[in-house]
Design a protein around this motif. Structure first.
Motif, mmCIF file in Angstrom:
data_model
loop_
_atom_site.group_PDB
_atom_site.id
_atom_site.type_symbol
_atom_site.label_atom_id
_atom_site.label_comp_id
_atom_site.label_asym_id
_atom_site.label_seq_id
_atom_site.Cartn_x
_atom_site.Cartn_y
_atom_site.Cartn_z
ATOM 1 N N GLY A 265 -31.739 -5.975 -26.233
ATOM 2 C CA GLY A 265 -32.372 -7.066 -25.521
ATOM 3 C C GLY A 265 -32.957 -6.566 -24.213
ATOM 4 N N SER A 266 -33.822 -7.375 -23.633
ATOM 5 C CA SER A 266 -34.357 -6.988 -22.333
ATOM 6 C C SER A 266 -34.644 -8.239 -21.534
ATOM 7 C CB SER A 266 -35.628 -6.165 -22.507
ATOM 8 O OG SER A 266 -36.663 -6.996 -22.995
ATOM 9 N N VAL A 267 -34.745 -8.070 -20.245
ATOM 10 C CA VAL A 267 -35.036 -9.208 -19.401
ATOM 11 C C VAL A 267 -35.913 -8.725 -18.250
ATOM 12 C CG1 VAL A 267 -32.887 -8.873 -18.097
ATOM 13 C CG2 VAL A 267 -34.007 -11.097 -18.059
ATOM 14 N N ASP A 268 -36.873 -9.551 -17.863
ATOM 15 C CA ASP A 268 -37.686 -9.237 -16.696
ATOM 16 C C ASP A 268 -37.044 -9.905 -15.499
ATOM 17 O OD1 ASP A 268 -39.469 -7.755 -18.048
ATOM 18 O OD2 ASP A 268 -40.980 -9.321 -18.279
ATOM 19 N N ARG B 68 -38.351 -4.610 -15.525
ATOM 20 C CA ARG B 68 -37.814 -4.909 -16.863
ATOM 21 C C ARG B 68 -36.531 -4.133 -17.069
ATOM 22 N NH1 ARG B 68 -40.740 -5.652 -22.492
ATOM 23 N NH2 ARG B 68 -41.146 -7.570 -21.350
#
Lengths: 304, 120
Positions: free
Chosen positions: A158-161, A151
């Motif tokens: 914001g975050s993104v996997d 992650r």
């Protein structure tokens, strides 16, 4: 106060009585300086958006006039004790329809929309894909080798996997499709590129795809030979120390390094470091003394 | 930054060295860039990128062309450039990028070049 006043003259760095020509020149110069495709500073994009908004207002005589009126009233209001707010002066502008026009990668500020209404931005030139972004991804050697889901968090919250492929290399770029800047006017988003940076490791030193590791060895192991455990990135292994190994001897564990660009792996080098006990037991001392007596070995012989 | 990323989504990461990505048709470049096919053609005429060698019927393009085109077009629209100017800007940016990559790879050498950097 619901909305913060924006000084568009200050944004463009021009005086209030600047001519249209001066405004245009100031905008063009600053736009070249802060265009996010040209300036990779993190605040460039925000600054560029502000510039576009300021130019949109000040380059249009009607909007500029309205904005100038607002400025005067705003200052008057700041002196007014009754705490009337922004809407008392301008109300909520409603231009009908719910079309939202985007400039750059995002909407104009709330301030702009309060003053001029949604959809008042004139700059519209059709859909276009958003900006590609790049971020640095710091990985330990173990993480780079094993890959896996990770992650990622961003400054904006914001975050993104992301699935990190196993065996990524220093400097390699990983593309996350559609995770870059938002497109304009409904265009597709750009991509996010993660540039892999390998963190220094407490045990292993990296030389390209090869790894070095110090291997502490007792004097008798070095003299007589031994098979000793050695850590690797993928778990413990054993390495044979040949009899008569001095400090600095490199023992190669083939293929236990990092992945190579063309396939295969680098090697792990365990470097012999002869290590002596800090304190000797009585018996050890006896034995070392006996060894000193009988040995004819002179490690400094070659220097004579 | 865009709000699209807010909240978490799973995305498959692709090694970005281009080796495993396939060449695409002009219409795909246009779709991925969010523009019309005629604009892609125009940029091809101005030499922003070329079809992959050996592809003609139909011509195929590197999948990274869409992002390159979008960059040229953003610069053109935002800075009031013409097509040739936008293509030139992209080429110069590529060159800066190469030099920066080189600097990262060979810090010692770049330090030496720095003293004579004005020649270029």
């Amino acid at each position: 106060m619901a909305v913060e006043y924006k000084d568009y003259y200050e944004v463009l760095g021009v005086p209030q009585d600047a001519s249209q020509d001066e405004i245009r020149r100031a905008y063009r110069k600053l736009a070249r300086e802060y265009h996010p495709d040209l300036n990779r500073e993190s605040d460039a994009e925000e600054r560029f958006k502000e510039l576009g908004e300021a130019y949109e207002v000040l380059s249009d005589p009607d909007k500029r006039e309205r904005y100038d009126q607002l400025g005067a009233q705003w200052r008057a209001q700041e002196r007014a004790p009754d705490g009337r707010n922004f809407e008392d002066f301008f109300g909520r502008q409603d231009f009908g329809g719910d079309v939202r026009v985007e400039f750059g990668d995002a909407d104009f500020s709330e301030f702009f929309e309060r003053v001029f209404g949604d959809g008042a931005a004139a700059q519209r030139s059709g859909p276009l894909r958003g900006l590609d972004r790049e971020a640095v991804l710091d990985l330990s050697l173990e993480e780079a080798l094993a890959g896996g889901r990770r992650r990622l968090s961003f400054e904006d919250g914001g975050s993104v996997d992301a699935n990190i492929p196993a065996g990524v290399r220093e400097g390699q770029r990983i593309r996350l499709a559609g995770q870059g800047g938002a497109g304009r006017d409904g265009g597709p988003s750009g991509d996010l590129y993660l540039r892999v940076r390998l963190k220094p490791h407490p045990t292993f030193r990296r030389r390209g795809e090869d790894l070095d590791l110090d291997l502490p060895i007792a004097p008798w192991e070095a003299s007589l030979g031994a098979t000793v455990p050695v850590p690797t990135l993928t778990g413990a292994a054993r390495v044979r120390v040949p009899a008569g190994s001095s400090s600095g001897r490199r023992l190669r564990l083939r293929g236990r390094g990092l992945p190579k660009p063309g396939g295969g792996h680098g090697d792990l080098h365990a470097i012999v470091r002869i290590t002596v006990p800090k304190q000797l037991s009585e018996q050890e001392r006896d034995l070392f003394e006996k060894l000193a007596e009988v040995s004819e070995f002179d490690p400094r012989e070659s220097r004579a | 930054m865009s709000g699209r990323r807010t909240g978490s989504r799973t995305t498959h990461a692709v090694p970005a060295d281009g080796t495993e990505e396939q060449a695409v048709e002009l219409a795909v470049v246009a779709r991925q860039a969010g523009v019309r096919v005629t604009l892609v053609r125009r940029y091809v005429e101005f030499g922003l990128f070329e079809p992959c060698p050996g592809t003609n019927q139909p011509p195929l393009f590197d999948p990274r062309c869409a992002s390159r085109l979008a960059k040229a077009e953003r610069l053109r629209r935002d800075l009031g450039l013409n097509y040739a100017g936008a293509v030139l800007a992209c080429e110069l940016l590529d060159r800066i990028r190469e030099l920066e990559d080189q600097t990262r790879r060979e810090p010692d050498r770049s330090a030496r070049c720095g003293s004579t950097g004005a020649e270029r």
